[in-house]
Enzyme design. Structure first.
Site, PDB file in Angstrom:
ATOM      1  N   GLY A   1       0.833  -1.201   0.000  1.00 39.63           N
ATOM      2  CA  GLY A   1       0.000   0.000   0.000  1.00 39.63           C
ATOM      3  C   GLY A   1       0.867   1.249   0.000  1.00 39.63           C
ATOM      4  O   GLY A   1       1.616   1.485   0.954  1.00 39.63           O
TER       5      GLY A   1
ATOM      6  N   ASP B   1     -13.160   8.491  12.998  1.00 40.33           N
ATOM      7  CA  ASP B   1     -12.870   7.386  12.079  1.00 40.33           C
ATOM      8  C   ASP B   1     -13.993   6.360  12.000  1.00 40.33           C
ATOM      9  O   ASP B   1     -14.057   5.582  11.048  1.00 40.33           O
ATOM     10  CB  ASP B   1     -11.597   6.641  12.528  1.00 40.33           C
ATOM     11  CG  ASP B   1     -10.320   7.359  12.117  1.00 40.33           C
ATOM     12  OD1 ASP B   1     -10.399   8.527  11.699  1.00 40.33           O
ATOM     13  OD2 ASP B   1      -9.239   6.739  12.233  1.00 40.33           O
TER      14      ASP B   1
ATOM     15  N   HIS C   1       9.369  38.554   4.111  1.00 39.44           N
ATOM     16  CA  HIS C   1      10.503  38.159   3.279  1.00 39.44           C
ATOM     17  C   HIS C   1      11.748  38.004   4.147  1.00 39.44           C
ATOM     18  O   HIS C   1      12.014  38.877   4.971  1.00 39.44           O
ATOM     19  CB  HIS C   1      10.771  39.210   2.210  1.00 39.44           C
ATOM     20  CG  HIS C   1      11.975  38.880   1.383  1.00 39.44           C
ATOM     21  ND1 HIS C   1      11.937  37.927   0.385  1.00 39.44           N
ATOM     22  CD2 HIS C   1      13.249  39.351   1.423  1.00 39.44           C
ATOM     23  CE1 HIS C   1      13.142  37.842  -0.161  1.00 39.44           C
ATOM     24  NE2 HIS C   1      13.962  38.686   0.458  1.00 39.44           N
TER      25      HIS C   1
HETATM   26  P1  FAD Z   1      -9.097   6.887  17.617  1.00 40.90           P
HETATM   27  O1  FAD Z   1      -7.962   7.816  17.680  1.00 40.90           O
HETATM   28  O2  FAD Z   1      -8.902   5.577  16.966  1.00 40.90           O
HETATM   29  O3  FAD Z   1      -9.560   6.671  19.118  1.00 40.90           O
HETATM   30  C1  FAD Z   1     -10.533   5.746  19.468  1.00 40.90           C
HETATM   31  C2  FAD Z   1     -10.355   5.407  20.936  1.00 40.90           C
HETATM   32  O4  FAD Z   1     -11.496   4.693  21.384  1.00 40.90           O
HETATM   33  C3  FAD Z   1      -9.147   4.502  21.226  1.00 40.90           C
HETATM   34  O5  FAD Z   1      -8.457   4.970  22.347  1.00 40.90           O
HETATM   35  C4  FAD Z   1      -9.780   3.148  21.518  1.00 40.90           C
HETATM   36  O6  FAD Z   1      -9.043   2.362  22.425  1.00 40.90           O
HETATM   37  C5  FAD Z   1     -11.086   3.598  22.158  1.00 40.90           C
HETATM   38  N1  FAD Z   1     -12.169   2.606  22.095  1.00 40.90           N
HETATM   39  C6  FAD Z   1     -12.611   1.929  21.016  1.00 40.90           C
HETATM   40  N2  FAD Z   1     -13.687   1.174  21.349  1.00 40.90           N
HETATM   41  C7  FAD Z   1     -13.901   1.393  22.655  1.00 40.90           C
HETATM   42  C8  FAD Z   1     -14.859   0.911  23.570  1.00 40.90           C
HETATM   43  N3  FAD Z   1     -15.847   0.088  23.196  1.00 40.90           N
HETATM   44  N4  FAD Z   1     -14.779   1.314  24.867  1.00 40.90           N
HETATM   45  C9  FAD Z   1     -13.805   2.164  25.271  1.00 40.90           C
HETATM   46  N5  FAD Z   1     -12.881   2.661  24.439  1.00 40.90           N
HETATM   47  C10 FAD Z   1     -12.935   2.285  23.150  1.00 40.90           C
HETATM   48  N6  FAD Z   1      -4.330  11.743  11.173  1.00 40.90           N
HETATM   49  C11 FAD Z   1      -3.957  13.017  11.011  1.00 40.90           C
HETATM   50  O7  FAD Z   1      -4.819  13.891  10.947  1.00 40.90           O
HETATM   51  N7  FAD Z   1      -2.638  13.365  10.929  1.00 40.90           N
HETATM   52  C12 FAD Z   1      -1.651  12.447  10.985  1.00 40.90           C
HETATM   53  O8  FAD Z   1      -0.476  12.787  10.903  1.00 40.90           O
HETATM   54  C13 FAD Z   1      -2.015  11.085  11.148  1.00 40.90           C
HETATM   55  N8  FAD Z   1      -1.062  10.150  11.214  1.00 40.90           N
HETATM   56  C14 FAD Z   1      -1.433   8.847  11.385  1.00 40.90           C
HETATM   57  C15 FAD Z   1      -0.436   7.885  11.418  1.00 40.90           C
HETATM   58  C16 FAD Z   1      -0.766   6.557  11.563  1.00 40.90           C
HETATM   59  C17 FAD Z   1       0.327   5.530  11.609  1.00 40.90           C
HETATM   60  C18 FAD Z   1      -2.136   6.191  11.726  1.00 40.90           C
HETATM   61  C19 FAD Z   1      -2.518   4.764  11.945  1.00 40.90           C
HETATM   62  C20 FAD Z   1      -3.130   7.147  11.690  1.00 40.90           C
HETATM   63  C21 FAD Z   1      -2.788   8.481  11.512  1.00 40.90           C
HETATM   64  N9  FAD Z   1      -3.754   9.480  11.425  1.00 40.90           N
HETATM   65  C22 FAD Z   1      -3.392  10.772  11.244  1.00 40.90           C
HETATM   66  C23 FAD Z   1      -5.190   9.165  11.549  1.00 40.90           C
HETATM   67  C24 FAD Z   1      -5.672   9.461  12.981  1.00 40.90           C
HETATM   68  O9  FAD Z   1      -4.903   8.716  13.889  1.00 40.90           O
HETATM   69  C25 FAD Z   1      -7.147   9.115  13.118  1.00 40.90           C
HETATM   70  O10 FAD Z   1      -7.891   9.753  12.111  1.00 40.90           O
HETATM   71  C26 FAD Z   1      -7.670   9.565  14.475  1.00 40.90           C
HETATM   72  O11 FAD Z   1      -6.969   8.944  15.508  1.00 40.90           O
HETATM   73  C27 FAD Z   1      -9.159   9.252  14.612  1.00 40.90           C
HETATM   74  O12 FAD Z   1      -9.592   9.692  15.849  1.00 40.90           O
HETATM   75  P2  FAD Z   1     -10.832   9.022  16.583  1.00 40.90           P
HETATM   76  O13 FAD Z   1     -11.005   9.794  17.845  1.00 40.90           O
HETATM   77  O14 FAD Z   1     -11.963   8.893  15.660  1.00 40.90           O
HETATM   78  O15 FAD Z   1     -10.370   7.527  16.916  1.00 40.90           O
HETATM   79  P1  NAI Z   2      -4.488   4.705   2.570  1.00 43.28           P
HETATM   80  O1  NAI Z   2      -5.918   4.610   2.220  1.00 43.28           O
HETATM   81  O2  NAI Z   2      -3.861   6.041   2.691  1.00 43.28           O
HETATM   82  O3  NAI Z   2      -3.624   3.883   1.514  1.00 43.28           O
HETATM   83  C1  NAI Z   2      -3.845   2.520   1.274  1.00 43.28           C
HETATM   84  C2  NAI Z   2      -3.168   2.140  -0.034  1.00 43.28           C
HETATM   85  O4  NAI Z   2      -3.152   0.736  -0.117  1.00 43.28           O
HETATM   86  C3  NAI Z   2      -3.906   2.663  -1.259  1.00 43.28           C
HETATM   87  O5  NAI Z   2      -2.999   3.266  -2.140  1.00 43.28           O
HETATM   88  C4  NAI Z   2      -4.554   1.408  -1.839  1.00 43.28           C
HETATM   89  O6  NAI Z   2      -4.703   1.465  -3.226  1.00 43.28           O
HETATM   90  C5  NAI Z   2      -3.543   0.354  -1.434  1.00 43.28           C
HETATM   91  N1  NAI Z   2      -4.099  -1.002  -1.341  1.00 43.28           N
HETATM   92  C6  NAI Z   2      -5.276  -1.384  -0.811  1.00 43.28           C
HETATM   93  N2  NAI Z   2      -5.414  -2.725  -0.876  1.00 43.28           N
HETATM   94  C7  NAI Z   2      -4.288  -3.210  -1.465  1.00 43.28           C
HETATM   95  C8  NAI Z   2      -3.807  -4.500  -1.783  1.00 43.28           C
HETATM   96  N3  NAI Z   2      -4.542  -5.594  -1.529  1.00 43.28           N
HETATM   97  N4  NAI Z   2      -2.602  -4.613  -2.382  1.00 43.28           N
HETATM   98  C9  NAI Z   2      -1.847  -3.530  -2.647  1.00 43.28           C
HETATM   99  N5  NAI Z   2      -2.246  -2.268  -2.352  1.00 43.28           N
HETATM  100  C10 NAI Z   2      -3.437  -2.106  -1.759  1.00 43.28           C
HETATM  101  O7  NAI Z   2      -4.352   3.863   3.925  1.00 43.28           O
HETATM  102  P2  NAI Z   2      -3.183   3.775   4.997  1.00 43.28           P
HETATM  103  O8  NAI Z   2      -1.890   4.215   4.435  1.00 43.28           O
HETATM  104  O9  NAI Z   2      -3.319   2.413   5.575  1.00 43.28           O
HETATM  105  O10 NAI Z   2      -3.632   4.816   6.069  1.00 43.28           O
HETATM  106  C11 NAI Z   2      -4.930   4.736   6.644  1.00 43.28           C
HETATM  107  C12 NAI Z   2      -5.455   6.081   6.936  1.00 43.28           C
HETATM  108  O11 NAI Z   2      -4.819   6.622   8.080  1.00 43.28           O
HETATM  109  C13 NAI Z   2      -5.204   7.134   5.850  1.00 43.28           C
HETATM  110  O12 NAI Z   2      -6.126   7.032   4.805  1.00 43.28           O
HETATM  111  C14 NAI Z   2      -5.373   8.384   6.610  1.00 43.28           C
HETATM  112  O13 NAI Z   2      -6.739   8.659   6.727  1.00 43.28           O
HETATM  113  C15 NAI Z   2      -4.802   8.028   7.964  1.00 43.28           C
HETATM  114  N6  NAI Z   2      -3.423   8.528   8.056  1.00 43.28           N
HETATM  115  C16 NAI Z   2      -3.196   9.856   7.952  1.00 43.28           C
HETATM  116  C17 NAI Z   2      -1.923  10.358   8.007  1.00 43.28           C
HETATM  117  C18 NAI Z   2      -1.707  11.812   7.834  1.00 43.28           C
HETATM  118  O14 NAI Z   2      -2.667  12.556   7.890  1.00 43.28           O
HETATM  119  N7  NAI Z   2      -0.481  12.269   7.631  1.00 43.28           N
HETATM  120  C19 NAI Z   2      -0.764   9.494   8.229  1.00 43.28           C
HETATM  121  C20 NAI Z   2      -1.108   8.108   8.287  1.00 43.28           C
HETATM  122  C21 NAI Z   2      -2.402   7.666   8.230  1.00 43.28           C
END
Ligand code: FAD
Ligand code: NAI
Length: 473
Positions: A188, A320, A452
């Site tokens: 991905g 999410d 600037h």
């Molecule tokens: P979450 O952050 O997933 O929080 C949900 C919480 O609910 C968790 O603590 C979980 O344990 C808890 N929970 C779930 N079910 C229950 C339950 N039944 N009872 C009690 N607790 C529960 N987004 C950005 O905007 N910028 C970034 O740079 C960025 N980088 C990312 C990098 C990575 C590697 C990943 C995986 C994601 C990244 N994201 C980024 C996406 C971002 O993390 C999510 O969009 C964001 O965390 C969503 O927030 P949320 O509050 O909806 O859910």
């Molecule tokens: P993504 O949706 O950004 O990318 C997934 C990629 O995997 C796509 O290009 C898709 O075409 C490819 N893919 C899907 N199935 C596949 C398969 N079977 N084989 C090969 N390729 C395949 O998802 P990702 O990177 O997992 O991140 C999840 C989400 O987390 C992002 O969409 C974003 O919302 C959030 N996130 C945000 C960040 C930020 O804001 N900087 C950083 C990291 C995550």
């Protein structure tokens, strides 16, 4: 009737949930938040995916690895050299854990400050009762007049290749690799694949990214995606598009991935570790939506309207676990808006001005429509572009890759989209978000005095380029 009663109970303490809880409490609601995330010692770790295994730790590792890359490959241009440069991965990870902990602790402090009652444990629906809901909060049952569900998302696994976090890594394992792998595979080429692939490539791993789609970064403006592909290739990221991933086998040695390349040739990739980053799935595990009849869609996301109302009265869902981009700031905005709606105010989220950032080097950031979207929608537009190569601050920084691109309505000149690839794109995009929020024209930005030398002058020049009157290019 249960003992503890609340006006608002938020299930989930990620950026959506904890911000919603704080805003609800600020508005005078007696508010509780339930979150089940555990730290290494079994204690609470508020902040959800974003704080624990997402935004924050990934940016900590991106920063550490970028320092290493700069010292190894770019500081020489400034006359700075160092012998025997070493990367202590354990220390880098410990620093990352410390940054995460500071954020976890910060939310505990904010809950105390705002008088939000916190329950550490799982939150689940028990029953609808007395015009509200009984909610299990860890071991207790509490009563909520209004419920905000913010249970986030989980990494999507490939069928037949479950995450073991030792060889096949989700975002969680990708942030905890104890030593730089010699060979790293990534499935991905989305946001996580590019960010985490960059971290381990900078530290010395040979990184191969297998992407299913034939187009690189299809959601990004085409010219930006093209530039990004060129730069990442030069950096040594081997991104293969249009592949079909087959069997994945793990052994003591590592992971073997069978795939078919874009030409239909059968191939095998052997790596030490494999990150699978193919998107995320909404999480309602343990929430017991059926207990109250909470409606989910076919993807498992909670069904909501534009204002985050679910099918149940007094139950809202944000972040999410609902439709829309999976971004922390989108979750936060929805959290604030819902808290305000509950308090009788007019909460508001503008989905057209949510910025996206990919924290690679160069950074990629955008807001609004891409050029290909405008073409598909038949919108008449003007485009303006300005390269960082012609920006004095970028030259002084020694980072002249990329450009700023403006898209404006051909008749009204209203800004329809801004796309940036280059240094500090994550910060520069805010000006475009503000401008679009106020329905500014490209001319408005062109007429604003920018400091600037600053990178933001490239934004102004790109706005001038819409009218074909750049001053420095
Ligand atoms: P979450 O952050 O997933 O929080 C949900 C919480 O609910 C968790 O603590 C979980 O344990 C808890 N929970 C779930 N079910 C229950 C339950 N039944 N009872 C009690 N607790 C529960 N987004 C950005 O905007 N910028 C970034 O740079 C960025 N980088 C990312 C990098 C990575 C590697 C990943 C995986 C994601 C990244 N994201 C980024 C996406 C971002 O993390 C999510 O969009 C964001 O965390 C969503 O927030 P949320 O509050 O909806 O859910
Ligand atoms: P993504 O949706 O950004 O990318 C997934 C990629 O995997 C796509 O290009 C898709 O075409 C490819 N893919 C899907 N199935 C596949 C398969 N079977 N084989 C090969 N390729 C395949 O998802 P990702 O990177 O997992 O991140 C999840 C989400 O987390 C992002 O969409 C974003 O919302 C959030 N996130 C945000 C960040 C930020 O804001 N900087 C950083 C990291 C995550």
């Amino acid at each position: 009737m249960s003992t503890k009663q609340f006006d608002v109970v938020v299930i989930g303490g990620g950026p959506g949930g904890y911000i919603a809880a704080i805003r609800a409490a600020q508005l005078g609601q007696n508010t509780a938040c339930i979150d089940e995330w555990k730290n290494d010692k079994g204690g609470p770790a508020l902040g959800g995916t974003c704080t624990n295994v997402g935004c924050i730790p990934s940016k900590a590792l991106l920063q550490s690895s970028e320092h290493y890359e700069q010292l190894n490959h770019h500081f020489g241009d400034h006359g700075i050299t160092a012998d025997n440069v070493k990367m202590d991965v354990a220390k880098m990870l410990a620093r990352k854990d410390q940054v995460v902990k500071q954020n976890n602790d910060g939310i505990v402090y904010l809950f105390k400050k705002n008088k939000v009652t916190f329950f550490h444990g799982r939150g689940s629906f028990v029953a609808a009762k007395d015009g509200g809901y009984e909610i299990k909060a860890g071991e207790e049952v509490i009563f909520a007049k209004q419920v905000i569900v913010a249970t986030g998302s989980n990494a999507r696994a490939l069928p037949g290749a479950a995450f073991d976090e030792e060889h096949i890594l989700s975002n969680d394992g990708a942030l905890r690799v104890g030593a730089v792998p010699k060979k790293l595979g990534v499935i991905g080429s989305g946001v996580i694949g590019l960010e985490m692939g960059s971290v381990w490539r900078r530290l010395g791993a040979e990184v191969t990214v297998l992407e299913g789609l034939p187009t690189f970064l299809g959601a990004v403006d085409e010219s930006i995606a093209k530039e990004a592909a060129k730069v990442f290739k030069k950096q040594g990221l081997d991104i293969q598009l249009g592949v079909k991933v087959g069997d994945i086998k793990t052994s003591k040695k590592g992971v073997s991935i069978a795939y078919t390349d874009a030409k239909g040739e059968a191939k095998t990739l052997e790596v030490d570790k494999l990150i699978v980053s193919i998107g995320r799935v909404p999480n309602t595990i343990g929430l017991a939506p059926d207990a109250v009849g909470l409606k989910l869609d076919e993807r498992g996301a909670i069904v909501v309207d534009d204002e985050c109302r679910t099918n149940l009265p007094g139950v809202w869902a944000i972040g999410d676990v609902v439709r829309g981009p999976m971004l922390a700031h989108k979750a936060e905005e929805e959290g604030v808006a819902v808290a305000e709606r509950i308090a009788g105010q007019h909460g508001h989220v503008n989905f057209n001005t949510i910025p996206w950032v990919i924290y690679t080097s160069p950074e990629i950031a955008w807001v609004g429509k891409t050029e290909q979207q405008l073409k598909a929608e038949g919108v008449a537009y003007k485009a303006g572009q300005f390269p960082f190569l012609a920006n004095g601050r970028a030259r002084a920084l020694g980072d002249t890759t990329g450009f700023v691109k403006f898209l404006a309505d051909a008749t009204t000149d209203e800004i329809l989209g801004v796309h940036i690839i280059g240094p500090f794109a994550s910060e520069l995009i805010s000006e475009a978000v503000v401008a679009m929020e106020f329905k500014a024209s490209a001319e408005d930005i062109a007429r604003i005095c920018h400091a600037h030398p600053s990178l933001s002058e490239a934004t102004k020049e790109a706005a001038l380029a819409v009218d074909k009157r750049t001053l420095n290019f």
